[in-house]
Design a protein around this motif. Structure first.
Motif, PDB file in Angstrom:
ATOM      1  N   VAL A 170      87.307  53.577  46.994  1.00 40.76           N
ATOM      2  CA  VAL A 170      86.129  53.693  46.221  1.00 40.76           C
ATOM      3  C   VAL A 170      85.890  52.602  45.283  1.00 40.76           C
ATOM      4  O   VAL A 170      86.829  52.258  44.622  1.00 40.76           O
ATOM      5  CB  VAL A 170      86.273  55.081  45.581  1.00 40.76           C
ATOM      6  N   LEU A 171      84.665  52.050  45.085  1.00 40.05           N
ATOM      7  CA  LEU A 171      84.491  51.217  44.188  1.00 40.05           C
ATOM      8  C   LEU A 171      83.032  51.453  43.748  1.00 40.05           C
ATOM      9  O   LEU A 171      82.454  52.462  44.499  1.00 40.05           O
ATOM     10  CB  LEU A 171      84.293  49.672  44.713  1.00 40.05           C
ATOM     11  N   ILE A 172      82.579  51.009  42.534  1.00 38.98           N
ATOM     12  CA  ILE A 172      81.359  51.409  42.076  1.00 38.98           C
ATOM     13  C   ILE A 172      80.393  50.102  41.697  1.00 38.98           C
ATOM     14  O   ILE A 172      80.862  49.138  41.031  1.00 38.98           O
ATOM     15  CB  ILE A 172      81.246  52.342  40.768  1.00 38.98           C
ATOM     16  N   CYS A 173      79.330  49.944  42.385  1.00 43.09           N
ATOM     17  CA  CYS A 173      78.416  48.645  42.080  1.00 43.09           C
ATOM     18  C   CYS A 173      79.137  47.426  42.034  1.00 43.09           C
ATOM     19  O   CYS A 173      79.349  46.898  43.126  1.00 43.09           O
ATOM     20  CB  CYS A 173      77.565  49.426  40.895  1.00 43.09           C
ATOM     21  N   TYR A 174      78.783  46.815  40.843  1.00 42.88           N
ATOM     22  CA  TYR A 174      79.462  45.651  40.538  1.00 42.88           C
ATOM     23  C   TYR A 174      80.786  45.329  41.133  1.00 42.88           C
ATOM     24  O   TYR A 174      81.104  44.162  41.272  1.00 42.88           O
ATOM     25  CB  TYR A 174      79.167  45.383  39.049  1.00 42.88           C
ATOM     26  N   ASP A 175      81.759  46.435  41.207  1.00 43.79           N
ATOM     27  CA  ASP A 175      82.931  46.253  41.709  1.00 43.79           C
ATOM     28  C   ASP A 175      83.128  45.463  43.143  1.00 43.79           C
ATOM     29  O   ASP A 175      83.782  44.440  43.616  1.00 43.79           O
ATOM     30  CB  ASP A 175      83.650  47.481  41.703  1.00 43.79           C
ATOM     31  N   ILE A 176      81.874  45.960  43.939  1.00 43.12           N
ATOM     32  CA  ILE A 176      81.971  45.268  45.124  1.00 43.12           C
ATOM     33  C   ILE A 176      81.487  43.922  45.286  1.00 43.12           C
ATOM     34  O   ILE A 176      81.654  43.113  46.327  1.00 43.12           O
ATOM     35  CB  ILE A 176      81.087  46.051  46.174  1.00 43.12           C
ATOM     36  N   GLU A 177      81.206  43.191  44.136  1.00 42.83           N
ATOM     37  CA  GLU A 177      80.612  41.787  43.992  1.00 42.83           C
ATOM     38  C   GLU A 177      81.920  40.692  44.055  1.00 42.83           C
ATOM     39  O   GLU A 177      81.972  39.554  44.084  1.00 42.83           O
ATOM     40  CB  GLU A 177      79.765  41.479  43.025  1.00 42.83           C
TER      41      GLU A 177
ATOM     42  N   GLY B  80      95.350  50.231  53.708  1.00 44.46           N
ATOM     43  CA  GLY B  80      94.813  50.989  55.001  1.00 44.46           C
ATOM     44  C   GLY B  80      93.518  51.572  54.798  1.00 44.46           C
ATOM     45  O   GLY B  80      93.423  52.548  55.647  1.00 44.46           O
ATOM     46  N   ALA B  81      92.736  51.404  53.993  1.00 41.68           N
ATOM     47  CA  ALA B  81      91.698  52.011  53.805  1.00 41.68           C
ATOM     48  C   ALA B  81      90.718  51.586  54.963  1.00 41.68           C
ATOM     49  O   ALA B  81      90.937  50.525  55.502  1.00 41.68           O
ATOM     50  CB  ALA B  81      90.613  51.473  52.654  1.00 41.68           C
ATOM     51  N   GLU B  82      90.001  52.936  55.603  1.00 35.36           N
ATOM     52  CA  GLU B  82      89.244  52.598  56.711  1.00 35.36           C
ATOM     53  C   GLU B  82      87.887  52.530  56.435  1.00 35.36           C
ATOM     54  O   GLU B  82      87.077  51.891  57.097  1.00 35.36           O
ATOM     55  CB  GLU B  82      89.529  54.004  57.752  1.00 35.36           C
ATOM     56  N   LEU B  83      87.463  53.219  55.337  1.00 34.62           N
ATOM     57  CA  LEU B  83      86.168  53.060  54.674  1.00 34.62           C
ATOM     58  C   LEU B  83      85.950  53.130  53.241  1.00 34.62           C
ATOM     59  O   LEU B  83      86.753  53.724  52.498  1.00 34.62           O
ATOM     60  CB  LEU B  83      85.470  54.557  55.293  1.00 34.62           C
ATOM     61  N   ILE B  84      85.231  51.856  52.880  1.00 40.31           N
ATOM     62  CA  ILE B  84      85.164  51.709  51.434  1.00 40.31           C
ATOM     63  C   ILE B  84      83.651  52.276  50.878  1.00 40.31           C
ATOM     64  O   ILE B  84      82.576  51.689  51.496  1.00 40.31           O
ATOM     65  CB  ILE B  84      85.493  50.495  51.062  1.00 40.31           C
ATOM     66  N   ILE B  85      83.672  53.138  49.832  1.00 37.40           N
ATOM     67  CA  ILE B  85      82.318  53.625  49.440  1.00 37.40           C
ATOM     68  C   ILE B  85      81.992  53.075  48.322  1.00 37.40           C
ATOM     69  O   ILE B  85      82.949  53.041  47.204  1.00 37.40           O
ATOM     70  CB  ILE B  85      82.713  55.274  49.280  1.00 37.40           C
ATOM     71  N   VAL B  86      80.535  52.805  48.109  1.00 40.19           N
ATOM     72  CA  VAL B  86      80.273  52.078  46.972  1.00 40.19           C
ATOM     73  C   VAL B  86      78.843  52.702  46.307  1.00 40.19           C
ATOM     74  O   VAL B  86      77.848  52.268  46.720  1.00 40.19           O
ATOM     75  CB  VAL B  86      79.857  50.690  47.388  1.00 40.19           C
ATOM     76  N   PRO B  87      78.949  53.810  45.563  1.00 39.63           N
ATOM     77  CA  PRO B  87      77.979  54.216  44.684  1.00 39.63           C
ATOM     78  C   PRO B  87      77.320  53.269  43.883  1.00 39.63           C
ATOM     79  O   PRO B  87      78.131  52.450  43.167  1.00 39.63           O
ATOM     80  CB  PRO B  87      78.487  55.678  44.141  1.00 39.63           C
ATOM     81  N   SER B  88      76.012  53.169  43.984  1.00 37.39           N
ATOM     82  CA  SER B  88      75.471  52.119  43.158  1.00 37.39           C
ATOM     83  C   SER B  88      74.177  52.515  42.247  1.00 37.39           C
ATOM     84  O   SER B  88      73.533  53.484  42.866  1.00 37.39           O
ATOM     85  CB  SER B  88      75.356  50.747  43.895  1.00 37.39           C
ATOM     86  N   VAL B  89      73.656  51.435  41.440  1.00 34.77           N
ATOM     87  CA  VAL B  89      72.329  51.473  41.105  1.00 34.77           C
ATOM     88  C   VAL B  89      71.933  49.768  41.122  1.00 34.77           C
ATOM     89  O   VAL B  89      72.603  49.182  40.255  1.00 34.77           O
ATOM     90  CB  VAL B  89      71.966  51.991  39.477  1.00 34.77           C
ATOM     91  N   TRP B  90      71.555  49.463  42.217  1.00 34.94           N
ATOM     92  CA  TRP B  90      71.284  48.195  42.361  1.00 34.94           C
ATOM     93  C   TRP B  90      70.041  47.641  42.444  1.00 34.94           C
ATOM     94  O   TRP B  90      69.085  48.448  43.098  1.00 34.94           O
ATOM     95  CB  TRP B  90      71.900  47.774  43.959  1.00 34.94           C
ATOM     96  N   SER B  91      69.648  46.775  41.664  1.00 32.69           N
ATOM     97  CA  SER B  91      68.127  46.178  41.414  1.00 32.69           C
ATOM     98  C   SER B  91      67.353  45.379  42.346  1.00 32.69           C
ATOM     99  O   SER B  91      68.166  44.855  43.254  1.00 32.69           O
ATOM    100  CB  SER B  91      68.068  45.431  39.991  1.00 32.69           C
ATOM    101  N   PHE B  92      66.085  45.519  42.293  1.00 38.25           N
ATOM    102  CA  PHE B  92      65.389  44.554  43.154  1.00 38.25           C
ATOM    103  C   PHE B  92      65.834  43.195  42.929  1.00 38.25           C
ATOM    104  O   PHE B  92      65.849  42.332  43.818  1.00 38.25           O
ATOM    105  CB  PHE B  92      63.964  45.033  42.887  1.00 38.25           C
TER     106      PHE B  92
ATOM    107  N   LEU C  60      80.223  51.755  53.044  1.00 34.13           N
ATOM    108  CA  LEU C  60      78.872  52.646  52.839  1.00 34.13           C
ATOM    109  C   LEU C  60      78.511  52.377  51.338  1.00 34.13           C
ATOM    110  O   LEU C  60      79.286  52.828  50.375  1.00 34.13           O
ATOM    111  CB  LEU C  60      79.239  54.280  52.909  1.00 34.13           C
ATOM    112  N   GLY C  61      77.427  51.797  51.347  1.00 30.90           N
ATOM    113  CA  GLY C  61      76.703  51.546  49.898  1.00 30.90           C
ATOM    114  C   GLY C  61      75.663  52.625  49.840  1.00 30.90           C
ATOM    115  O   GLY C  61      74.795  52.845  50.579  1.00 30.90           O
TER     116      GLY C  61
END
Length: 270
Positions: free
Chosen positions: A142-149, A161-173, A195-196
């Motif tokens: 799990v990461l949150i928004c800016y972490d994935i940058e 060994g992560a198979e899926l990285i989940i990224v909950p975000s508030v990402w702007s236009f 999964l974003g």
């Protein structure tokens, strides 16, 4: 692996009761359609554009009402749930999430490790430690928004060994191009699923998406409408991608700090 549901919401700033009602309604719909893993966006309950005093009023502890409710719902629905929340701990505010097993067990909490822009006026960075979470559906990160940058957190999770990285975000236009580039890039870099889960409204660009380990966008939500994005994750795609694209096999681990410590997720960045 499972059928995942990205709950792309349209939160109303400060309207926690209405936002909670929206979240539960959409989650029930997703469960009715076979979802086994439910993921909500960053700060879905409070909204994003609030002042610090408003976040302080609405923030909760990790054993507060929101996490407790979703532990009950995970048990009721038999689903794994990733639910972000504004967390208060002493004098500090964090943008956090909880990972809840289908039994209702709280498996882990995570605090956003790279706080973005004006968020720094309200929130504190979490520790830059990244650990894989073992769920009944597989190994997730799990990461949150800016972490994935930043490429390093996703790489550290993949190496564990992560198979899926989940990224909950508030990402702007204004950052939409980066959303469209960086989620597929992190998936391809590490040959994992990404999964974003984004919001709409409040200037957010929507487009929640599931990306395959070869960087292909498997499905994408609306740019402007609240919706549920449902898709099956097929774990065999990881092996197929890695057979063709051996990034992890050829990676020189001496480039990372921490030596053996990184295998247990104990590498600290910065």
């Amino acid at each position: 692996m499972c059928k995942v549901a990205a709950i792309q919401m349209k939160p109303a700033s400060g309207q926690t009761d209405a936002n909670l009602q929206q979240a539960v309604f959409m989650a029930e719909q997703a469960v009715g359609e076979g979802a086994e893993l439910l993921v909500f966006p960053e700060l879905w309950k409070t909204g994003y554009h609030l002042k610090k005093e408003e976040f302080l009023r609405l923030a909760e502890t990790r054993d507060g009402k929101t996490v407790s409710l979703f532990r009950d719902l995970a048990r009721k629905w038999g689903t794994v749930i990733v639910v972000p929340f504004a967390e208060i701990d002493g004098d500090h505010l964090y943008i956090s999430l909880a990972v809840i097993e289908r039994t209702g067990e709280l498996l882990a909490t995570y605090r956003k490790s790279f706080v973005w822009g004006k968020e720094k006026d309200s929130f504190t960075n979490g520790e830059r430690q990244y650990r894989v979470i073992h769920t009944s559906l597989g190994k997730i990160g799990v990461l949150i928004c800016y972490d994935i940058e930043f490429p390093e957190p996703a790489r550290l999770l993949a190496l564990q060994g992560a198979e899926l990285i989940i990224v909950p975000s508030v990402w702007s236009f204004g950052a939409e191009t980066r959303w469209d580039i960086q989620l597929p890039a992190r998936a391809l870099d590490n040959t994992v699923f990404i999964l974003g889960v984004n919001t709409v409204g409040e200037g957010s660009c929507g487009k929640s998406k599931l990306v395959a380990p070869d960087g292909q966008v498997l499905c994408e939500a609306s740019r402007e409408e609240a919706c549920i994005l449902l898709h099956d994750i097929q774990p065999e795609l990881i092996g197929k991608a890695r057979a063709r694209i051996p990034y992890l096999a050829d990676f020189d681990e001496s480039l990372l700090p921490g030596g053996e410590a990184r295998k247990s997720g104990m590498v600290i960045l910065g």
